[in-house]
Design a protein around this motif. Structure first.
Motif, PDB file in Angstrom:
ATOM      1  N   PRO A  90      -1.274  -0.139  -5.147  1.00 24.03           N
ATOM      2  CA  PRO A  90      -2.394   0.686  -5.239  1.00 24.03           C
ATOM      3  C   PRO A  90      -1.986   1.875  -4.206  1.00 24.03           C
ATOM      4  CG  PRO A  90      -2.677  -1.379  -3.753  1.00 24.03           C
ATOM      5  CD  PRO A  90      -1.364  -1.783  -4.744  1.00 24.03           C
ATOM      6  N   MET A 150      -3.343   5.379  -2.006  1.00 23.43           N
ATOM      7  CA  MET A 150      -4.422   6.144  -1.452  1.00 23.43           C
ATOM      8  C   MET A 150      -4.076   7.923  -1.960  1.00 23.43           C
ATOM      9  SD  MET A 150      -7.100   4.617   0.102  1.00 23.43           S
ATOM     10  CE  MET A 150      -7.342   3.049   0.555  1.00 23.43           C
ATOM     11  N   HIS A 206     -12.578  -4.510   1.446  1.00 27.53           N
ATOM     12  CA  HIS A 206     -12.635  -4.677  -0.138  1.00 27.53           C
ATOM     13  C   HIS A 206     -11.658  -5.576  -0.383  1.00 27.53           C
ATOM     14  CE1 HIS A 206     -13.718  -3.621  -4.008  1.00 27.53           C
ATOM     15  NE2 HIS A 206     -12.635  -3.464  -4.201  1.00 27.53           N
ATOM     16  N   GLU A 255      -8.052  -4.767   1.249  1.00 25.36           N
ATOM     17  CA  GLU A 255      -8.038  -3.253   1.571  1.00 25.36           C
ATOM     18  C   GLU A 255      -8.849  -3.269   2.833  1.00 25.36           C
ATOM     19  OE1 GLU A 255     -10.465   0.417   1.011  1.00 25.36           O
ATOM     20  OE2 GLU A 255     -10.271  -0.464  -0.914  1.00 25.36           O
ATOM     21  N   VAL A 306      -4.234   2.489   6.059  1.00 23.89           N
ATOM     22  CA  VAL A 306      -4.690   1.171   5.210  1.00 23.89           C
ATOM     23  C   VAL A 306      -3.759   0.185   5.275  1.00 23.89           C
ATOM     24  CG1 VAL A 306      -3.424   2.431   3.180  1.00 23.89           C
ATOM     25  CG2 VAL A 306      -5.304   0.605   2.618  1.00 23.89           C
ATOM     26  N   ALA A 310      -9.112  -0.213   5.497  1.00 26.50           N
ATOM     27  CA  ALA A 310      -8.698   1.361   5.743  1.00 26.50           C
ATOM     28  C   ALA A 310      -9.388   1.943   6.640  1.00 26.50           C
ATOM     29  CB  ALA A 310      -8.653   1.945   4.406  1.00 26.50           C
ATOM     30  N   ARG A 354       0.726   5.716   0.215  1.00 28.91           N
ATOM     31  CA  ARG A 354      -0.198   7.048   0.523  1.00 28.91           C
ATOM     32  C   ARG A 354       0.401   8.233   0.141  1.00 28.91           C
ATOM     33  NH1 ARG A 354       0.016   8.446   5.296  1.00 28.91           N
ATOM     34  NH2 ARG A 354      -2.103   9.574   5.825  1.00 28.91           N
ATOM     35  N   ILE A 391      -8.639   5.272  -4.726  1.00 28.59           N
ATOM     36  CA  ILE A 391      -7.602   4.261  -4.640  1.00 28.59           C
ATOM     37  C   ILE A 391      -7.342   3.867  -6.114  1.00 28.59           C
ATOM     38  CG2 ILE A 391      -7.299   1.811  -4.006  1.00 28.59           C
ATOM     39  CD1 ILE A 391     -10.084   3.148  -2.415  1.00 28.59           C
ATOM     40  N   GLY A 435      -3.304  -4.146   4.437  1.00 27.93           N
ATOM     41  CA  GLY A 435      -3.440  -5.011   3.372  1.00 27.93           C
ATOM     42  C   GLY A 435      -3.062  -6.461   3.505  1.00 27.93           C
ATOM     43  N   CYS A 483      -7.350   9.765   4.973  1.00 25.54           N
ATOM     44  CA  CYS A 483      -7.094   8.343   4.968  1.00 25.54           C
ATOM     45  C   CYS A 483      -5.635   7.988   5.875  1.00 25.54           C
ATOM     46  CB  CYS A 483      -6.983   7.603   3.619  1.00 25.54           C
ATOM     47  SG  CYS A 483      -6.539   5.783   3.682  1.00 25.54           S
ATOM     48  N   TRP A 491       1.007  -1.384  -0.006  1.00 30.64           N
ATOM     49  CA  TRP A 491       0.030   0.007  -0.093  1.00 30.64           C
ATOM     50  C   TRP A 491       0.789   1.253   0.106  1.00 30.64           C
ATOM     51  CZ3 TRP A 491      -4.736   0.672  -1.346  1.00 30.64           C
ATOM     52  CH2 TRP A 491      -5.626  -0.594  -1.277  1.00 30.64           C
TER      53      TRP A 491
END
Length: 801
Positions: free
Chosen positions: A279, A281, A268, A337, A220, A339, A207, A307, A222, A217, A205
């Motif tokens: 991915p 944020m 998710h 995910e 997050v 978050a 950001r 995202i 994962g 956010c 992840w």
């Protein structure tokens, strides 16, 4: 928030019935909107065994079945291609209402063969859209057993209305916690422990949020899963989702929905093979679009959290994922995910895009910040259990925002604020069962608020928690002593005036209208308005572009619309503000009325007459009287504004102060507004009515004194100038003897033969009411002489011979 009783018992060890649970939830502040019992609805449907099946003698596609129902063998004509001897199905006897179609099943004869009941398909049972054949039940299903029990639909479904301040109860776990705290069972433990990772995640992840906006956010988390088999989820999971109205899709998707409702933790899952890079944020870029899981395309703006990967947007933060990166039955590698999102930003994004989702519903109310960590472990445990494969080590970006806070509860405050004296030990026990950590100190109880209770911010909130769990019905009912002999009125005299005026005008047969506080510039200029300072910068229409100087133009427009539809005789009023200039003092409260056409409906005993200025005057006086105006002391002058007829209008004054104006609407105004006359109106300025003097303490209305002596009535006819208002005569007569003269009324006006030009005769009826003794003829004659003298002095009038 929906859940089943069996689902609740996963978290709550209890023997309580559904009715007991519903009653206790309502007492805890979690209103139960309904408790649906599928077993009751499906009670007529049972397991049946087809002992024999033969072709219908008169129809190629029908089968005549002999069905063992457990209560005997019945004959059923069935059109399903899979109907055969030796199978077990769902039997519905005659008289049953079929859930999927709503039809009442009756005994019938089909192509000459009697049929007693039905073997049902999934669609007929309301369990799906399959109508190709009848339901086939397992061989071990007992004949005659309730169908609901065989398919696990004998579980009551609760629908609870959760208030916005209780997001912790948007999961079955939170509801079970409240019930356990209320003594309805024991809260079962949940395994939030870590799930070891078998490898390092190839996806991490990221950001990319500007400084100062990281709270969009803050964290997050994962995990990467590989070598998965994403088939259908287990039957128990499918049944639970179906029971609360969700459609099972696949194991990976069903897991995210299950954790959302079970623990209040939205998740998710991405198809990892559809990701292009890590991915991230970030905020959306201008013009970016996403095809969401609901099949719709949404255009994002830079205020929304997205995202995204190297190819574009994968999901809308806290709202919904994208369809291209979603999991399918062919998914073998997935990325999770978990978050945290800013509730206000999620709410604003959802409103702007018009998306309602389970994730948005929870994120905009606030989720447990600690759930970002344990949510990844719970999800990993379920994925490995249902889909096999391997899980990576946890990856994360950001950190949990600080949520810890401590409060002090003084036990005596439970009684002071809530009215229930409670032992300190009981309060400590209740808070402990709710998840609060309590430590006694000198100044009171030091309470550590749990991470899932955003709503508890002060001592009063702690008191509320203790009271609702202990039970509001334990609070004793005590009388409320009155503060004084009589309660103080909630409204002062000025505040009561609008309601009083409305009631008085409605009692006179008028209908209240509610119009805009705006009007057109052309109409405003007809009524002394149109000041540029009162023009609207952004009018809702071209015909409503200035503040109204009077309510009359709006009522006249309403009269024109009604006349166009055949309603020419109207009596309308409105009490509201009018605007004279751009200062606060220019706003005035006016009771305004309008009458058009005739005074009443056609009637055999009395002919209707056109409305006139005296009707408007009576309306104005009625509105002023109930507001406390001294109507007996008002003067009437003929200087009404230009929108009234100059010879058929007047102004009601109290000294120099104008309290009301009335009369026929000027013909020029009627033509401009396309209104057919006659039309009369009035405007009573309620703000200008003098307020009553403040009564002294203990003052009361004087008692009614009814005289036991007979009143005496005498008539007088005075010849006066034709332009003299009759009001001056009335006031002069009243002033002749204020002690004896009780009433004066005009009953006739005459001009013509016997009266010189420029003069008129006004006849008055004067009532004399003695209070001490019966009047003698001499005393009556003396009063009459004083009346004639007073009128002659005030007006120059002479007694008509």
């Amino acid at each position: 928030m929906k859940f089943t009783l069996a689902w609740l018992k996963d978290h709550l060890e209890t023997d309580a019935t559904a009715a007991d649970i519903a009653e206790r939830l309502t007492g805890l502040g979690l209103e139960v909107e309904s408790v649906a019992d599928p077993a009751r609805d499906l009670a007529p449907f049972t397991v049946a065994y087809v002992t024999a099946a033969k072709p219908h003698p008169n129809a190629d596609r029908l089968t005549v079945c002999q069905v063992e129902t457990g209560a005997g063998i019945v004959q059923v004509v069935c059109g399903a291609p899979n109907a055969r001897a030796g199978m077990k199905g769902v039997f519905a006897p005659a008289g049953t209402r079929i859930p999927g179609t709503g039809l009442a099943l009756e005994k019938a004869t089909i192509r000459g063969v009697e049929s007693n009941g039905m073997l049902c398909s999934a669609r007929e049972m309301g369990l799906g859209e399959d109508h190709a054949g009848i339901i086939e039940l397992p061989e071990d299903a007992a004949v005659g057993a309730p169908f609901a029990k065989v398919i696990g639909r004998d579980d009551p479904v609760f629908d609870v209305k959760v208030t916005p301040d209780r997001p912790d109860c948007l999961g079955v776990r939170g509801i079970a916690r409240d019930l356990a705290a209320a003594g309805l069972g024991r809260l079962r433990p949940v395994d939030f422990g870590p799930v070891p990772g078998d490898f390092d995640s190839p996806v991490r992840w990221q950001r990319d949020l500007p400084d100062g906006l990281g709270d969009a956010c803050p964290l997050v988390v994962g995990r990467y899963f590989r070598k998965l088999k994403n088939g259908p989820s287990p039957a128990w999971l499918r049944d639970r989702l179906t029971a609360i109205g969700l459609r099972p899709i696949s194991a990976l998707v069903d897991i995210t929905n299950y954790v959302t409702y079970d623990l209040g933790r939205p998740l998710h899952m991405f198809d990892a093979d559809a990701l292009a890079g890590d991915p991230t944020m970030r905020f959306a870029r201008p013009g970016e679009e996403i095809l969401a899981l609901d099949g719709k395309t949404y255009r994002l703006d830079p205020s929304m959290v997205a995202i995204a990967d190297n190819d574009g947007v994968l999901g809308i933060g806290g709202i919904m994922g994208g369809e291209p990166s979603g999991c399918t039955p062919d998914t073998v590698n997935a990325f999770l995910e978990v978050a945290l999102f800013d509730p206000l930003r999620v709410a604003a994004t959802g409103r702007r895009l018009g998306i309602e989702s389970d994730a948005r519903y929870r994120f905009e109310r606030g989720v447990d910040p600690e759930s970002a960590l344990w949510g990844a472990e719970v999800a990993a445990r379920l994925v490995l259990e249902m889909c096999g494969g391997e899980a990576s080590a946890t990856v994360a970006a950001g950190r949990i925002p600080r949520w810890q806070r401590q409060l002090v509860l003084r036990p005596a405050r439970v009684g002071h604020l809530g009215g229930l004296d409670m032992a300190e030990t009981e309060a400590v026990e209740i808070l402990g069962r709710l998840g609060f950590t309590v430590r006694p100190e000198a100044e009171g109880l030091r309470v550590q608020v749990p991470s899932w209770r955003h709503d508890v911010e002060g001592e009063a909130d702690l008191v509320e928690e203790v009271l609702r769990v202990a039970g509001y019905d334990r609070i004793p009912a005590v009388p409320l002593p009155p503060a004084g002999a009589l309660p103080e009125p909630a409204l002062d005299p000025a505040q009561r005036r609008p309601g009083l005026a409305k009631r008085a005008l409605a009692a006179r047969g008028m209908v209240e209208a509610v119009t805009y506080s705006f009007t057109s510039g052309d109409s405003a200029r007809l009524f002394g308005g149109g000041d540029p300072a009162l023009a609207l910068a952004n009018p809702i229409s071209a015909e409503l572009d200035v503040m109204r100087p009077s309510i009359l133009p709006n009522l006249l427009a309403a009269a024109a619309r009604n006349a166009a539809r055949g309603f020419a005789d109207l009596a309308l009023f409105e009490v509201g503000p009018t605007y004279a200039d751009d200062t606060p003092e220019g706003q005035a409260l006016a009771a305004t009325g309008l009458r058009t056409g005739a005074t009443g409906p056609r009637h055999w005993a009395e002919a209707p007459r056109p409305v006139d200025a005296f009707d408007a005057k009576a309306d104005a006086l009625a509105a002023l009287a109930v507001c406390g105006a001294p109507v007996d002391n008002l003067q009437v002058t003929a200087d009404a504004p230009a929108w009234y007829h100059p010879g058929r209008s007047g102004v009601l004054r109290l000294g120099p102060t104008v309290l009301a104006q009335f009369g026929e609407i000027h013909p020029r105004v009627l033509r401009r507004l396309d209104v057919k006359g006659p039309a009369v109106g009035f405007e009573a300025l309620l703000d200008r009515v003098p307020l009553p003097r403040a009564p002294t303490r203990g003052a009361a209305r004087p008692p009614l004194v009814a005289s036991p002596f007979q009143p005496v009535e005498r008539d007088f006819a005075f010849v006066v100038d034709a332009d003299l208002p009759a009001d001056r005569l009335v006031r002069a007569v009243k002033g002749a003897d204020k002690r004896l003269i009780a009433a004066v009324a005009v009953f006739d006006v005459y001009a013509g033969a016997g009266i010189e030009d420029g003069k008129k005769s006004v006849a008055l009826a004067v009532t004399l009411q003695p209070a001490e003794r019966t009047l003698t003829d001499a005393e009556i004659e003396a009063v009459a002489q004083r009346i004639v003298a007073a009128v002659a002095k005030a007006t120059g009038a002479t007694l008509r011979s």
